[in-house]
Motif scaffolding. Structure first.
Motif, PDB file in Angstrom:
ATOM      1  N   ALA A  41      14.129 -13.584   5.380  1.00 51.06           N
ATOM      2  CA  ALA A  41      13.838 -14.628   4.389  1.00 51.06           C
ATOM      3  C   ALA A  41      14.182 -14.050   3.033  1.00 51.06           C
ATOM      4  N   PRO A  42      14.613 -14.897   2.082  1.00 48.40           N
ATOM      5  CA  PRO A  42      14.938 -14.349   0.765  1.00 48.40           C
ATOM      6  C   PRO A  42      13.749 -13.578   0.219  1.00 48.40           C
ATOM      7  N   ARG A  43      14.021 -12.410  -0.318  1.00 53.16           N
ATOM      8  CA  ARG A  43      12.941 -11.555  -0.827  1.00 53.16           C
ATOM      9  C   ARG A  43      12.416 -12.147  -2.133  1.00 53.16           C
ATOM     10  N   SER A  44      11.194 -12.651  -2.109  1.00 52.93           N
ATOM     11  CA  SER A  44      10.657 -13.224  -3.344  1.00 52.93           C
ATOM     12  C   SER A  44       9.385 -12.515  -3.776  1.00 52.93           C
ATOM     13  N   ASP A  45       8.809 -11.687  -2.862  1.00 53.73           N
ATOM     14  CA  ASP A  45       7.516 -11.110  -3.202  1.00 53.73           C
ATOM     15  C   ASP A  45       7.613  -9.937  -4.166  1.00 53.73           C
ATOM     16  N   ASP A  46       8.847  -9.450  -4.464  1.00 58.92           N
ATOM     17  CA  ASP A  46       8.942  -8.369  -5.447  1.00 58.92           C
ATOM     18  C   ASP A  46       9.261  -8.904  -6.846  1.00 58.92           C
ATOM     19  N   VAL A  47       9.354 -10.216  -6.995  1.00 51.73           N
ATOM     20  CA  VAL A  47       9.546 -10.805  -8.330  1.00 51.73           C
ATOM     21  C   VAL A  47       8.310 -11.650  -8.634  1.00 51.73           C
ATOM     22  N   PRO A  48       7.476 -11.212  -9.596  1.00 49.20           N
ATOM     23  CA  PRO A  48       6.243 -11.965  -9.857  1.00 49.20           C
ATOM     24  C   PRO A  48       6.534 -13.435 -10.170  1.00 49.20           C
ATOM     25  N   GLY A  49       5.773 -14.306  -9.566  1.00 46.11           N
ATOM     26  CA  GLY A  49       5.890 -15.743  -9.848  1.00 46.11           C
ATOM     27  C   GLY A  49       6.888 -16.473  -8.975  1.00 46.11           C
ATOM     28  N   ALA A  50       7.771 -15.720  -8.275  1.00 46.31           N
ATOM     29  CA  ALA A  50       8.820 -16.398  -7.499  1.00 46.31           C
ATOM     30  C   ALA A  50       8.209 -17.220  -6.366  1.00 46.31           C
TER      31      ALA A  50
END
Ligand code: FAD
Length: 665
Positions: A41-50
């Motif tokens: 899945a697209p990595r979104s948990d390392d960018v706050p707010g994503a």
């Protein structure tokens, strides 16, 4: 077709020491060999707010629903700024497709901006990149390449280079990332967190574990995460899983070095990219469509499942596997069982549960149900079987107290039998215990099929016993669940319908009748039963005979599970259906020809409660049932008996009419 058991749940961990997979809503599932193919899945948990403010493109089923919601939301907006984060093939294709779709809806008021950390399409050749720069510009998509998004605030992307991109909606299509829980498995992973596998698709750290598709990286032959590689790994993976179980040598599954990428441009054209090759045009879009749709058809347009050679027609499970009502009636008529003074409700006035009262002790309700599995998942089957068994106690207005289980399991290796028995009983307990019933014993045996039942003991609420008898003319008939589980399960067994329809049917089968019964008691139900194997008509007739009444049903008001009516219309019925046909004779001749007639005799597993409610309380009772989450409906009214045997006729708006008793005055 595959002989595989489908369990719908999310894997959340692995206990390799005990060889069990940990699941979100099931007990642990044991394995001899395990293949992890959960994609990326697209990595979104390392960018706050994503995760909070952007829509991730995967899981794809959630994305589809959120995209539809986005379209609805944006319909009223004067203009729409859409941001797409990620400039790989997925991001570029999505930006162009979204631009095309939204421009069709909102014209020039749509602004699409693509933001990406690296260059556009970094894994493709320079000609492909230049071509897409031109195509994106032609489609008025603004591109910010080399801009890494470091934070997402409501309505704005904040980039490392200080750029701010304001948006109304943002789609997140960044690099594929792996599930976090894999890090706790102790399996060898790549630095990005993907499962490392050898060229046999097996983990070098655990010979029992395999992985394929996006979640796996073949150490000696790494490839980009793309469906073309994932789908080709399927056949060698299946072969190697069988070989591992049989103790045979595994086959190599080295992927092709390059694959042809066909990237859609949103306007029914596509760009082909492979190594140094590039081409562009509508024919490539047609090719992409043809390849994708042909592949999808292999999994959606399946031939009908046939019984095993030498077996008779496929038999249904659940309550559709009941002995026909006529057979049961004849047998009971010949038995003449003795009775006793303790029996308050027994075979001489049968109801959903028997009521016995021994001197000096409070009365008890007793009931038993047992049937073969109608779903593959033993835990889910346990939940359905317990929900079904409790229905009889609830239909009498009682509270469940205790249960005995009876189970049969096909002969198999001890760990398999243990696993299935545990899952079935755990499923049963997860329904019984919240209902206040304790499991106090049971019996298990080898049998031809997986089957489970419960004998449940309950207490009647003082002065609040609900019986099949007691209906009065003018009472409204309320049904608390839609009909159609028999047809849906019969179609599912033959591989004729999509899993979405089956899921919807199962959701009703695991819905407890407890709150519905409490609601019906509160609104002073005059009579009640649960709709099970003999279908709505069979159980309604039992109530009408016991109450000496007729009924008028509104065919338009009878709730049906999505898909059930077309299935019944095309002759897809459960195995008990034919035996229920006799009940149709109680319908007037016009009603017998109505398209809803087959639904009325469809056998239900864990079906709804059917009750008579005084007319002046019916609307509020219905509102309360719906507030409790039931797909309930007022389906008709009770009328005076006109002949010696109850009759049922159809009338539009039957539940709305002024009560006949009042009208007669
Ligand atoms: C917008 C977009 C366009 C793309 N276009 C193309 C293209 O044109 N060509 C191409 O080759 N590739 C394309 N891809 C890439 C392609 O989608 C993936 O490479 C491919 O789907 C990988 O297949 P897979 O079976 O490994 O994983 P998936 O297809 O992602 O399937 C994984 C499955 O596992 C399930 N799952 C996930 N986590 C769990 C869990 N914890 N427990 C249980 N189940 C779980 C998911 O629900 C899903 O059903 C595209 C990707 C995107 C985002």
């Amino acid at each position: 077709f595959a002989g595989a058991r489908l369990i719908r749940d999310e894997a959340i961990g692995l206990n390799r020491a005990d060889c069990v997979l940990l699941c979100d809503a099931h007990p642990p599932i044991r394995y001899d060999v395990l293949s992890i193919d959960i994609g990326s899945a697209p990595r979104s948990d390392d960018v706050p707010g994503a995760a909070e403010h952007a829509i991730a493109v995967k899981p794809i089923d959630r994305f589809a629903a959120r995209w539809e919601a986005l379209l609805t939301r944006t319909r009223e907006m004067p203009r729409l700024r859409l941001a797409v984060v990620g400039g790989g093939a997925g991001g570029v294709e999505l930006a162009l497709s979204a631009q095309h779709r939204l421009a069709g809806l909102k014209g020039d008021t749509v602004e699409v901006t693509l933001v990406t950390r690296e260059a556009l399409l970094p894994s493709h050749n320079a000609r492909v990149r230049r071509l897409f720069e031109q195509i994106l510009a032609d489609h008025r998509v603004t591109v910010h390449a080399g801009s890494a998004v470091v934070r997402v605030a409501p309505g704005v992307l904040l980039c490392a280079d200080g750029r701010r991109v304001e948006f109304d909606e943002a789609l997140w299509v960044t690099q594929a990332g792996a599930a976090r829980w894999l890090a706790d498995t102790g399996l060898p992973l790549t630095p990005e967190g993907f499962i490392a596998v050898d060229d046999r698709l097996r983990s070098p750290g655990d010979p029992k574990i395999f992985a394929a598709g996006d979640v796996a990286t073949m150490l000696a032959h790494p490839r980009e995460k793309a469906g073309v590689y994932a789908v080709r790994q399927g056949p060698p993976l299946a072969a190697n899983l069988r070989r591992a179980l049989a103790g045979r040598r595994l086959r190599r599954a080295v992927p092709q070095k390059r694959a042809l990428a066909l990237i859609g441009t949103g306007d029914e054209q596509a760009v082909a990219s492979r190594g140094a090759f590039v081409a562009y045009g509508p024919r490539l879009w047609q090719l992409k469509e043809w390849i994708d749709r042909r592949w999808m058809r292999r999994y959606t347009e399946l031939p009908e499942m046939q019984p095993e050679p030498g077996e008779g027609p496929m038999r249904c499970g659940g309550c559709a596997a009941k002995v026909p009502a006529a057979v049961l009636g004849r047998v009971m008529g010949r038995l003449h069982p003795a009775t006793s003074g303790a029996v308050m409700i027994g075979l001489d006035s049968p109801d959903d549960a028997a009521l016995i009262s021994f001197p000096g002790a409070p009365p008890l309700l007793q009931t038993v149900d047992f049937f073969r599995a109608m779903v593959d998942d033993p835990y889910l089957f346990g939940r359905i079987a317990a929900t079904h068994a409790l229905g009889d106690i609830y239909a009498m207005g009682g509270t469940p107290e205790s249960a005995l289980a009876i189970a049969t399991l096909p002969p198999a290796r001890a760990p398999i039998v243990e696993h299935d028995l545990f899952h079935m009983l755990r499923g049963g307990l997860d329904v019984l215990e919240p209902a206040g019933a304790v499991l106090i014993g049971g019996h298990s045996a080898e049998g031809a099929e997986l089957a489970l039942g419960f004998a449940v003991t309950g207490r009647p609420r003082p002065g609040k016993l609900m019986r099949k008898s007691g209906l009065s003319a003018g009472d409204r008939l309320v049904l608390t669940k839609p009909l159609g589980t028999g047809a849906i399960l019969a179609a599912a067994a033959r591989g004729l319908i999509s899993s979405r329809l089956v899921e919807a049917a199962i959701a009703t089968m695991v819905q407890s009748a407890g709150s519905a019964a409490a609601c019906l008691l509160e609104y002073r139900a005059s009579a009640c039963t649960d709709v099970t194997g003999f279908g709505l008509l069979g159980h309604l007739l039992e109530m009408l005979r016991a109450s000496e009444m007729d009924a008028v049903l509104d065919p338009e008001a009878i709730p049906a599970l999505y898909g059930a009516l077309p299935l019944l219309g095309s002759g897809i019925t459960s195995s008990l259906h034919a035996d229920n046909v006799a009940a149709l004779a109680a319908l007037d001749p016009v009603a017998q020809l109505h398209q809803i007639a087959p639904l009325l005799i469809d056998p239900q597993t864990a079906g709804g409660l059917l009750a008579g409610i005084p007319a002046d309380r019916a609307a509020t009772c219905l509102a309360e049932l719906r507030r409790c989450g039931y797909q309930a409906a007022l389906i008709g009214r009770v009328a005076r008996l006109r002949r010696s045997e109850p009759r049922i006729r159809f009338e539009a708006g039957a539940a709305q009419r002024v009560p006949e008793l009042i009208a007669a005055k």
